[in-house]
Design an enzyme around this catalytic site. Structure first.
Site, PDB file in Angstrom:
ATOM      1  N   ASP A 180      32.411  29.638  44.977  1.00 48.49           N
ATOM      2  CA  ASP A 180      33.144  29.163  45.098  1.00 48.49           C
ATOM      3  C   ASP A 180      34.411  30.299  44.875  1.00 48.49           C
ATOM      4  O   ASP A 180      34.669  31.351  43.364  1.00 48.49           O
ATOM      5  CB  ASP A 180      32.241  28.431  43.888  1.00 48.49           C
TER       6      ASP A 180
ATOM      7  N   LYS B 205      36.525  21.460  46.076  1.00 48.66           N
ATOM      8  CA  LYS B 205      36.778  21.789  45.025  1.00 48.66           C
ATOM      9  C   LYS B 205      37.732  21.250  44.592  1.00 48.66           C
ATOM     10  O   LYS B 205      39.256  22.206  44.377  1.00 48.66           O
ATOM     11  CB  LYS B 205      35.423  23.100  44.329  1.00 48.66           C
TER      12      LYS B 205
ATOM     13  N   LYS C 249      33.590  18.605  45.223  1.00 45.32           N
ATOM     14  CA  LYS C 249      33.117  18.603  44.680  1.00 45.32           C
ATOM     15  C   LYS C 249      33.918  19.102  43.668  1.00 45.32           C
ATOM     16  O   LYS C 249      35.399  18.725  43.437  1.00 45.32           O
ATOM     17  CB  LYS C 249      32.317  20.002  44.609  1.00 45.32           C
TER      18      LYS C 249
END
Length: 228
Positions: free
Chosen positions: A96, A160, A189
């Site tokens: 990430d 995300k 996400k």
């Protein structure tokens, strides 16, 4: 989507998060054990403890996820690519990374695409999942859409919403906007401020397919209680 998930299916969407600067060895042991016990998808940690957590989870299906350029995103592309590569060598199953928000604010979309391409390419070469953190609390809707349009081309696994360290976290509106923009080939996400089942459910219904939270146990226990 309509919420029709079993307890186990919801748990397997949770990235169980420990990103505190002062976290000790015992805290990582605890979070890895919890993730394994509850069937969470991943432990979300900084890159330094990746090897330690990978060893703890070597017999578990739980992934180890490394946060790259975290939480500000203010390192160079080469630095982020090196950090991601190092984390993968140490056992990370997922990456990430935080985009360079300043360059996005400068309108430098070519930089954002180059950065995304560099990190996603390393992940794809190693069969590792990649997630692009936008940090939406600092962005206009136009900027969010611009990054998601780049993601449609570069094809990370996820975009995300947030680090959880900015001035705001995931919102239903942002999850919807991101999902509408990226389409079917990139997932969303939601992270930041997801602390109870009602919020988790709303994020899933808005289109999130992964939830970043340090409250996963509470969320799952709430859902179990409702399911009785």
């Amino acid at each position: 989507m309509t919420f029709q998930l079993s307890v186990a299916e919801l748990a397997n969407m949770v990235d169980h998060t420990l990103l505190k600067a002062d976290a000790k060895k015992a805290a990582f042991e605890k979070v890895c054990q919890e993730a394994d016990d509850y069937g969470f998808k991943m432990v979300a940690i900084n890159s330094a403890p990746v090897a330690f957590c990978k060893e703890l989870l070597k017999e578990s299906p739980v992934h180890v996820g490394a946060a790259i350029g975290f939480p500000l995103g203010q390192t160079t592309i080469a630095t982020k690519v090196f950090e991601a590569t190092d984390a993968i060598k140490n056992g990370a199953d997922e990456i990430d990374y935080v985009i360079n928000i300043g360059e996005l604010k400068n309108g430098n979309l070519a930089y954002i695409e180059q950065e995304m391409t560099g990190i996603v390419s390393v992940c794809q070469a190693n069969n590792i999942l990649s997630k692009v953190i936008l940090e939406n609390c600092y962005l206009t809707d136009e900027e969010k859409i611009a990054v998601c349009e780049i993601a449609k081309r570069v094809k990370p696994n996820f975009v995300k919403t947030s680090t959880g360290f900015g001035t705001g976290g995931a919102t239903i509106e942002d999850v919807r906007l991101m999902k509408e923009t990226v389409g079917a080939n990139v997932k969303v996400k939601a992270a930041g401020g997801i602390r109870d089942f009602a919020t988790a459910k709303a994020m899933v219904e808005a289109g999130a397919e992964r939830l970043g939270t340090s409250s996963g146990i509470q969320i799952i226990n709430e859902y179990k209680a409702l399911a009785k």
